[in-house]
Design a protein around this motif. Sequence first.
Motif, PDB file in Angstrom:
ATOM      1  N   LEU A 178     -18.409  10.767  69.723  1.00 18.37           N
ATOM      2  CA  LEU A 178     -18.831   9.522  69.071  1.00 18.37           C
ATOM      3  C   LEU A 178     -18.903   9.640  67.553  1.00 18.37           C
ATOM      4  O   LEU A 178     -19.061   8.640  66.854  1.00 18.37           O
ATOM      5  N   SER A 179     -18.805  10.856  67.046  1.00 18.32           N
ATOM      6  CA  SER A 179     -19.113  11.087  65.629  1.00 18.32           C
ATOM      7  C   SER A 179     -18.027  10.642  64.667  1.00 18.32           C
ATOM      8  O   SER A 179     -18.271  10.528  63.477  1.00 18.32           O
ATOM      9  N   GLY A 180     -16.803  10.437  65.159  1.00 18.89           N
ATOM     10  CA  GLY A 180     -15.718  10.062  64.254  1.00 18.89           C
ATOM     11  C   GLY A 180     -14.993  11.260  63.652  1.00 18.89           C
ATOM     12  O   GLY A 180     -14.037  11.087  62.893  1.00 18.89           O
ATOM     13  N   TRP A 181     -15.415  12.481  63.994  1.00 19.33           N
ATOM     14  CA  TRP A 181     -14.735  13.671  63.452  1.00 19.33           C
ATOM     15  C   TRP A 181     -13.403  13.923  64.149  1.00 19.33           C
ATOM     16  O   TRP A 181     -12.494  14.494  63.576  1.00 19.33           O
ATOM     17  N   ILE A 182     -13.323  13.500  65.417  1.00 15.07           N
ATOM     18  CA  ILE A 182     -12.151  13.862  66.223  1.00 15.07           C
ATOM     19  C   ILE A 182     -11.278  12.629  66.412  1.00 15.07           C
ATOM     20  O   ILE A 182     -11.700  11.666  67.064  1.00 15.07           O
ATOM     21  N   THR A 183     -10.100  12.668  65.821  1.00 14.87           N
ATOM     22  CA  THR A 183      -9.208  11.498  65.938  1.00 14.87           C
ATOM     23  C   THR A 183      -7.863  11.919  66.515  1.00 14.87           C
ATOM     24  O   THR A 183      -6.884  11.227  66.348  1.00 14.87           O
ATOM     25  N   TRP A 184      -7.823  13.067  67.146  1.00 16.47           N
ATOM     26  CA  TRP A 184      -6.558  13.555  67.701  1.00 16.47           C
ATOM     27  C   TRP A 184      -6.747  13.817  69.190  1.00 16.47           C
ATOM     28  O   TRP A 184      -7.865  13.758  69.702  1.00 16.47           O
ATOM     29  N   SER A 185      -5.642  14.139  69.830  1.00 13.63           N
ATOM     30  CA  SER A 185      -5.698  14.408  71.261  1.00 13.63           C
ATOM     31  C   SER A 185      -6.367  15.775  71.475  1.00 13.63           C
ATOM     32  O   SER A 185      -5.775  16.832  71.253  1.00 13.63           O
ATOM     33  N   TRP A 186      -7.627  15.714  71.848  1.00  8.53           N
ATOM     34  CA  TRP A 186      -8.489  16.902  71.848  1.00  8.53           C
ATOM     35  C   TRP A 186      -7.959  17.998  72.771  1.00  8.53           C
ATOM     36  O   TRP A 186      -7.826  19.161  72.361  1.00  8.53           O
ATOM     37  N   ASN A 187      -7.661  17.636  74.013  1.00 13.48           N
ATOM     38  CA  ASN A 187      -7.269  18.673  74.974  1.00 13.48           C
ATOM     39  C   ASN A 187      -5.947  19.332  74.585  1.00 13.48           C
ATOM     40  O   ASN A 187      -5.781  20.543  74.714  1.00 13.48           O
ATOM     41  N   GLN A 188      -5.020  18.503  74.089  1.00 17.14           N
ATOM     42  CA  GLN A 188      -3.737  19.072  73.642  1.00 17.14           C
ATOM     43  C   GLN A 188      -3.967  20.060  72.499  1.00 17.14           C
ATOM     44  O   GLN A 188      -3.376  21.136  72.436  1.00 17.14           O
ATOM     45  N   TRP A 189      -4.861  19.682  71.618  1.00 15.25           N
ATOM     46  CA  TRP A 189      -5.185  20.546  70.472  1.00 15.25           C
ATOM     47  C   TRP A 189      -5.824  21.866  70.929  1.00 15.25           C
ATOM     48  O   TRP A 189      -5.504  22.946  70.414  1.00 15.25           O
ATOM     49  N   LEU A 190      -6.706  21.777  71.933  1.00 11.42           N
ATOM     50  CA  LEU A 190      -7.316  23.006  72.462  1.00 11.42           C
ATOM     51  C   LEU A 190      -6.236  23.954  72.971  1.00 11.42           C
ATOM     52  O   LEU A 190      -6.229  25.148  72.671  1.00 11.42           O
ATOM     53  N   VAL A 191      -5.313  23.363  73.744  1.00 11.14           N
ATOM     54  CA  VAL A 191      -4.257  24.183  74.367  1.00 11.14           C
ATOM     55  C   VAL A 191      -3.365  24.796  73.287  1.00 11.14           C
ATOM     56  O   VAL A 191      -2.994  25.971  73.365  1.00 11.14           O
TER      57      VAL A 191
END
Length: 243
Positions: A178-191
């Motif tokens: 909810l914070s607005g820090w994450i604007t990308w595809s999170w899981n893809q980025w983790l991988v």
Amino acid sequence: MVAKLFDAKYLDPYDHPPSYASHQYIRESSAYRYLIRHGLDQHIPRFYGSWSTIIVDTQGRQRSVRLILTEYIEGTDMAHLRPSDFSPNQRKDLLRQVVEAESRFYTLDLRHRDLVPRNVIVTETRRVVIIDFGLAFIGRSASDIYDFDDPEDLLDGNYISPIVRWWRAQDANDEWALSGWITWSWNQWLVDTWSSDIPDITPAMLKWLPSEEREKPFFYHLFNGCDRTSPKWYVAYKDQMRV
Ligand SMILES: Nc1ncnc2c1ncn2[C@@H]1O[C@H](COP(=O)(O)OP(=O)(O)OP(=O)(O)O)[C@@H](O)[C@H]1O
Ligand SMILES: [Mg+2]
């Protein structure tokens, strides 16, 4: 330096008994000492120790209050920064530092339990420092995983990849989401960021994921039909392993 006082006077008596303040003090001072003893001081402020002090109120009544002294970090916590002041790459780098620090803590079986933007300070040089260990716990818990049958399921002392532990279900609405820090595809980025962890992810580690997430193509292919011994296997299977 920062003096953090654990003063029961300022607790809401409807939320917490007075002993809660000293529990927080014990957790926080123990967590700092534990992390320093295990060489993880690069992620936290310098810790200068813990004390008891006597506070005298305006009516002359005395009470004993615990405190810790830590390094004052020149910077701003992430709840008071504006994500839009950072480029996506800068934000990714900050989140990478948060996730990396947290994963190292967890490898030592330390759970922060309150890792939210206001407890992460960003310095001028965009270094991340984690604070506020008032809820921390040393030891893993059955509540960490989705299927707890046996204490061995917690894999104490083992590194568990952020791909598994920080994987986000679609409807996640935690403070980071909810914070607005994450604007990308999170899981893809983790991988992509922790792809070197992939060969070491075992079926036993999937207990950190809700069962519906384990069915996702990425985890499905991880254990079904991929030759993980080939060095470039992730690249070869990337299209099939949509995250
Ligand atoms: N070492 C430090 N250097 C700089 N700022 C700090 C430091 N420690 C705390 N702060 C600031 O003070 C705020 C409150 O500190 P902290 O989180 O330790 O207290 P708390 O009472 O446990 O807070 P909360 O329960 O609201 O998370 C932090 O969000 C941060 O902005
Ligand atoms: Mg805090």
